[in-house]
Write a protein that holds these residues in place. Structure first.
Motif, mmCIF file in Angstrom:
data_model
loop_
_atom_site.group_PDB
_atom_site.id
_atom_site.type_symbol
_atom_site.label_atom_id
_atom_site.label_comp_id
_atom_site.label_asym_id
_atom_site.label_seq_id
_atom_site.Cartn_x
_atom_site.Cartn_y
_atom_site.Cartn_z
ATOM 1 N N PHE A 4 61.148 15.405 9.013
ATOM 2 C CA PHE A 4 62.591 15.299 9.243
ATOM 3 C C PHE A 4 63.326 16.391 8.475
ATOM 4 O O PHE A 4 64.264 17.005 8.993
ATOM 5 C CB PHE A 4 63.092 13.919 8.807
ATOM 6 N N VAL A 5 62.913 16.642 7.234
ATOM 7 C CA VAL A 5 63.526 17.695 6.421
ATOM 8 C C VAL A 5 63.287 19.059 7.065
ATOM 9 O O VAL A 5 64.191 19.894 7.147
ATOM 10 C CB VAL A 5 62.949 17.679 4.986
ATOM 11 N N VAL A 9 66.076 21.695 8.334
ATOM 12 C CA VAL A 9 66.118 23.046 7.762
ATOM 13 C C VAL A 9 66.072 24.101 8.863
ATOM 14 O O VAL A 9 66.848 25.071 8.845
ATOM 15 C CB VAL A 9 64.943 23.255 6.782
ATOM 16 N N CYS A 10 65.175 23.934 9.836
ATOM 17 C CA CYS A 10 65.015 24.920 10.907
ATOM 18 C C CYS A 10 66.267 25.012 11.778
ATOM 19 O O CYS A 10 66.729 26.108 12.111
ATOM 20 C CB CYS A 10 63.806 24.564 11.775
ATOM 21 N N ILE A 11 66.822 23.855 12.162
ATOM 22 C CA ILE A 11 68.017 23.850 13.007
ATOM 23 C C ILE A 11 69.219 24.420 12.262
ATOM 24 O O ILE A 11 69.958 25.256 12.781
ATOM 25 C CB ILE A 11 68.325 22.426 13.509
ATOM 26 N N ILE A 12 69.418 23.971 11.008
ATOM 27 C CA ILE A 12 70.561 24.440 10.208
ATOM 28 C C ILE A 12 70.454 25.934 9.922
ATOM 29 O O ILE A 12 71.454 26.657 9.954
ATOM 30 C CB ILE A 12 70.666 23.638 8.892
ATOM 31 N N LEU A 190 48.866 30.328 15.200
ATOM 32 C CA LEU A 190 49.795 30.557 16.302
ATOM 33 C C LEU A 190 50.485 29.258 16.710
ATOM 34 O O LEU A 190 51.704 29.224 16.902
ATOM 35 C CB LEU A 190 49.052 31.144 17.515
ATOM 36 N N ALA A 191 49.713 28.178 16.836
ATOM 37 C CA ALA A 191 50.261 26.885 17.259
ATOM 38 C C ALA A 191 51.258 26.346 16.241
ATOM 39 O O ALA A 191 52.235 25.682 16.612
ATOM 40 C CB ALA A 191 49.130 25.879 17.460
ATOM 41 N N ALA A 192 51.038 26.656 14.966
ATOM 42 C CA ALA A 192 51.919 26.154 13.899
ATOM 43 C C ALA A 192 53.322 26.749 13.983
ATOM 44 O O ALA A 192 54.263 26.217 13.381
ATOM 45 C CB ALA A 192 51.312 26.460 12.532
ATOM 46 N N THR A 193 53.485 27.833 14.738
ATOM 47 C CA THR A 193 54.803 28.469 14.831
ATOM 48 C C THR A 193 55.685 27.834 15.905
ATOM 49 O O THR A 193 56.894 28.107 15.939
ATOM 50 C CB THR A 193 54.670 29.975 15.151
ATOM 51 N N VAL A 194 55.111 27.005 16.771
ATOM 52 C CA VAL A 194 55.867 26.470 17.908
ATOM 53 C C VAL A 194 57.102 25.693 17.467
ATOM 54 O O VAL A 194 58.236 26.049 17.803
ATOM 55 C CB VAL A 194 54.987 25.566 18.801
ATOM 56 N N SER A 195 56.909 24.623 16.731
ATOM 57 C CA SER A 195 58.028 23.735 16.397
ATOM 58 C C SER A 195 59.069 24.378 15.485
ATOM 59 O O SER A 195 60.268 24.298 15.771
ATOM 60 C CB SER A 195 57.506 22.439 15.772
ATOM 61 N N PHE A 200 64.448 26.520 15.313
ATOM 62 C CA PHE A 200 65.326 27.603 14.867
ATOM 63 C C PHE A 200 66.095 28.164 16.070
ATOM 64 O O PHE A 200 67.300 28.449 15.984
ATOM 65 C CB PHE A 200 64.502 28.713 14.215
ATOM 66 N N SER A 201 65.395 28.293 17.192
ATOM 67 C CA SER A 201 66.028 28.761 18.438
ATOM 68 C C SER A 201 67.097 27.783 18.901
ATOM 69 O O SER A 201 68.167 28.185 19.369
ATOM 70 C CB SER A 201 64.968 28.945 19.525
ATOM 71 N N VAL A 202 66.807 26.490 18.771
ATOM 72 C CA VAL A 202 67.797 25.460 19.117
ATOM 73 C C VAL A 202 69.051 25.633 18.256
ATOM 74 O O VAL A 202 70.182 25.565 18.745
ATOM 75 C CB VAL A 202 67.212 24.039 18.916
ATOM 76 N N GLY A 203 68.838 25.863 16.951
ATOM 77 C CA GLY A 203 69.964 26.067 16.038
ATOM 78 C C GLY A 203 70.809 27.271 16.415
ATOM 79 O O GLY A 203 72.041 27.237 16.321
ATOM 80 N N LEU A 204 70.147 28.344 16.862
ATOM 81 C CA LEU A 204 70.866 29.554 17.272
ATOM 82 C C LEU A 204 71.750 29.302 18.494
ATOM 83 O O LEU A 204 72.777 29.946 18.675
ATOM 84 C CB LEU A 204 69.868 30.676 17.593
#
Length: 302
Positions: A4-5, A9-12, A190-195, A200-204
């Motif tokens: 959840f954290v 962090v990624c979205i914000i 590579l798979a670890a970068t998906v979420s 982060f893209s959603v946040g943008l």
């Protein structure tokens, strides 16, 4: 809690970068390209070779596809009753018919049921991924068309050229002849970068202006995704006498919030990314609460 954290962090972070204008307005497109062409195919090569296909796994496979099919009809009737466009309908289908079975689902299953049942969750995840790569793309193609009507040949072309689907089929076929054990660390990275990158893209792309007008669509999407979808799977399990861990995990995975990758596909096919991103963010928060309810239900009935 850790997930959840990380989500927050990624979205914000994406929202902050966008607000400070320290990143190109179209930066999310480059991120999405990485995810579609490299990271998502790597997910298939990471999990599919390890899957043990048994007859009892037919239930999570069938249930995952049926969630998407029922979503098609549910959103069709809802959209027609509200006079929504084909674009809005496709956006709702994409945001409501596909579960976040790995990034959210796997940690919650480990927390509630234990890591031993992740093998069943992987079946749900890869089936969902295949459904998104086929049924989801068909919906997106139709929604992205100005007329709402596209030829079967055009849909087929988009399907067979969709990188994650190519990766999925390649992993299924090649794993029968090649041992990918040596390459596992590479696929893991590579798979670890998906979420993180997808969030982060959603946040943008996240926009809150005019969000009140979208409340009816957001509410209906989450009603289906977090309540009706798992209820349908629960009913199927009781109807066909499916019991034990397979029934529990399939219902629980169906109750997961909206898949983050839906935003990337919505952006690629020019659907309503604003609505999709809002649904993703809110459904993740609400999903942490409703998942506890579905855990209690599965423990009580199975």
């Amino acid at each position: 809690m850790v997930n959840f954290v990380l989500i927050a962090v990624c979205i914000i972070a994406g929202m902050i970068f966008k607000a400070t204008k320290s990143i190109h307005p179209d930066a999310h497109k480059g991120i999405n390209t990485w995810i579609l062409y490299l990271a998502l195919p790597a997910v298939s090569f990471k999990y599919l070779p390890k899957v043990k296909w048994t007859t009892e796994m037919l239930f999570p496979i069938a249930a995952t596809f049926l969630i998407s099919v029922f979503c098609f009809f549910f959103m069709m009737f809802y959209s027609k009753s509200r006079g929504y466009s084909r674009r809005s309908r496709s956006t709702l289908e994409l945001a409501s018919g596909y579960s976040n079975t790995s990034f959210i689902g796997f940690p919650l299953i480990s927390a509630f049921y234990g890591e031993g049942l992740l093998s069943i969750a992987i079946i749900c995840d890869q089936t969902m991924f295949f459904a998104l790569s086929t049924l989801g793309i068909i919906a997106a193609v139709k929604g992205g068309s100005k007329s709402g009507k596209v030829s079967a040949a055009f849909i087929l072309k988009r399907l067979i050229t969709f990188p994650p689907l190519i990766g999925c089929i390649s992993a299924l076929v090649l794993s029968q002849f090649i041992d990918f054990t040596v390459a596992e660390p590479f696929f893991d990275k590579l798979a670890a970068t998906v979420s993180p990158l997808a969030l982060f893209s959603v946040g943008l792309q996240l926009k809150f202006n005019g969000w009140k007008k979208l409340i009816p669509q957001m509410s209906m999407s989450m009603l289906y995704k977090l309540i009706l979808a798992p209820a349908i799977v629960l009913g199927m399990a009781l109807l066909f006498g499916i019991k034990g861990d397979v029934a529990k995990i399939t219902v629980f995975e169906a109750a997961m919030p909206t898949l983050v990758t839906s935003s990337i596909i919505a952006e690629q096919f020019r659907l309503n990314t604003k609505l999709t991103n809002l649904i993703i963010g809110v459904s993740i928060i609400v999903g942490f609460i409703t998942s506890a309810f579905w855990y209690e239900m599965t423990e009580l009935l199975f």
